[in-house]
Design an enzyme around this catalytic site. Structure first.
Site, PDB file in Angstrom:
ATOM      1  N   MET A  42       2.172   6.579 -10.472  1.00 20.45           N
ATOM      2  CA  MET A  42       1.872   6.004  -9.212  1.00 20.45           C
ATOM      3  C   MET A  42       3.129   4.963  -8.845  1.00 20.45           C
ATOM      4  O   MET A  42       4.077   4.682  -9.635  1.00 20.45           O
ATOM      5  CB  MET A  42       0.682   5.134  -8.888  1.00 20.45           C
ATOM      6  N   CYS A  43       3.236   4.450  -7.681  1.00 20.36           N
ATOM      7  CA  CYS A  43       4.342   3.630  -7.270  1.00 20.36           C
ATOM      8  C   CYS A  43       4.100   1.939  -7.952  1.00 20.36           C
ATOM      9  O   CYS A  43       2.856   2.045  -8.391  1.00 20.36           O
ATOM     10  CB  CYS A  43       4.425   3.491  -5.859  1.00 20.36           C
ATOM     11  N   GLU A  44       5.036   1.205  -7.571  1.00 19.82           N
ATOM     12  CA  GLU A  44       4.841  -0.218  -7.981  1.00 19.82           C
ATOM     13  C   GLU A  44       5.183  -1.170  -6.807  1.00 19.82           C
ATOM     14  O   GLU A  44       6.127  -0.630  -6.245  1.00 19.82           O
ATOM     15  CB  GLU A  44       5.594  -0.455  -9.296  1.00 19.82           C
ATOM     16  N   ILE A  55       8.956   0.437  -5.366  1.00 19.84           N
ATOM     17  CA  ILE A  55       9.418   1.764  -5.893  1.00 19.84           C
ATOM     18  C   ILE A  55       8.485   2.752  -6.014  1.00 19.84           C
ATOM     19  O   ILE A  55       7.553   2.581  -6.279  1.00 19.84           O
ATOM     20  CB  ILE A  55      10.105   1.430  -7.404  1.00 19.84           C
ATOM     21  N   ASN A  96       0.578   1.256  -3.225  1.00 16.05           N
ATOM     22  CA  ASN A  96       0.749   1.795  -4.435  1.00 16.05           C
ATOM     23  C   ASN A  96      -0.633   2.439  -4.748  1.00 16.05           C
ATOM     24  O   ASN A  96      -1.875   2.000  -4.578  1.00 16.05           O
ATOM     25  CB  ASN A  96       0.985   0.705  -5.371  1.00 16.05           C
TER      26      ASN A  96
END
Length: 263
Positions: free
Chosen positions: A1-3, A78, A108
């Site tokens: 996953m994203c941050e 990100i 996220n």
């Protein structure tokens, strides 16, 4: 996953130190190679930078790391793509206008059945569940509060209710800002730290960099940083609870709403 990465401060402050560690997670120490972005609120204005390439390899990210943009509120993201192709249109953070303010949003997580969320005033440009959820969330706030509320607390409760609803569709960690407040909602993972006098040293976990904040602050400065995972290994970060919404202003928590209704 994203941050996610966010900052709230009581004085214009740069995020160069935290961003120096964060950008390494975008394809260096982490797998989030599918784009990155960062947004700044400063002097009553708003500007952002987005790039669909890995932040660890991005000349634009290196510029942000080395150029001390002073801001009260920052949101960065990100991406590790799950829904939607790798493209500029699908790169966070996303922004829309409400009540004459630029609202900035980064997410996220991953949502199921997100196409069923009804849209009203706002429409997505890209093809992600994240942007669709943002358009739904902001549209609901606009419907419930056609004008900016004189008392913000009912809006905060409505925002928490909407975040809880979206958490019911999957993982929904959120950073949201309107230039006045920074909102952080935790579905699974989000941590924060507040730095104030007496300041000390901090060492990044993802890069060989240490800073002594005494050299860069005054005794009155208050700076809070939020991240999906702590960015330093020698400071005491606080992990948020699932279902918790924190409202930040000038580096301080102004409201805390939880699933059990405690605020």
């Amino acid at each position: 996953m994203c941050e996610l990465l966010g900052m709230s401060a009581n004085v214009p402050t740069d995020i160069c130190f935290s961003f120096a560690g964060f950008l390494h997670r975008g394809g260096g120490t982490g797998p989030h190679r599918d784009g990155w972005g960062i947004a700044f609120y400063e002097a009553g204005g708003y500007r952002d930078f987005r790039d669909p390439h890995p932040s660890v390899e991005s000349p634009i990210a290196r510029l942000i790391r080395d150029y001390p943009i002073k801001s009260h509120i920052v949101i960065s993201h990100i991406r590790q793509a799950n829904v939607g192709q790798i493209s500029l249109a699908n790169t966070h953070p996303f922004t829309r206008e409400l009540w004459g303010r630029q609202w900035c949003y980064a997410h996220n997580g991953q949502l199921a059945d997100w196409q069923g969320l009804p849209l009203s005033f706002y429409r997505p440009v890209g093809g992600t569940d994240s942007e669709h959820a943002f358009c739904y969330l902001l549209g609901e706030l606009r419907r419930r509060f056609p004008e900016p509320p004189a008392d913000p607390e009912p809006m905060w409760r409505a925002l928490h209710e909407l975040c809880e609803q979206l958490r019911g569709l999957g993982v929904f960690n959120l950073l949201l800002a309107d230039g006045h407040y920074l909102y952080a909602y935790c579905s699974t993972k989000l941590a924060h730290i507040t730095r104030r006098a007496p300041f000390g040293e901090a060492t990044l976990s993802d890069a060989e960099l240490c800073v002594d904040f005494v050299e860069h602050t005054t005794p009155d400065d208050v700076v809070s940083v939020l991240a999906t995972e702590p960015l330093t290994h020698n400071e005491a970060w606080v992990r948020m609870a699932p279902g918790e919404l924190l409202v930040w202003r000038d580096g301080e928590i102004r409201a805390r709403l939880k699933s059990d209704g405690v605020s």
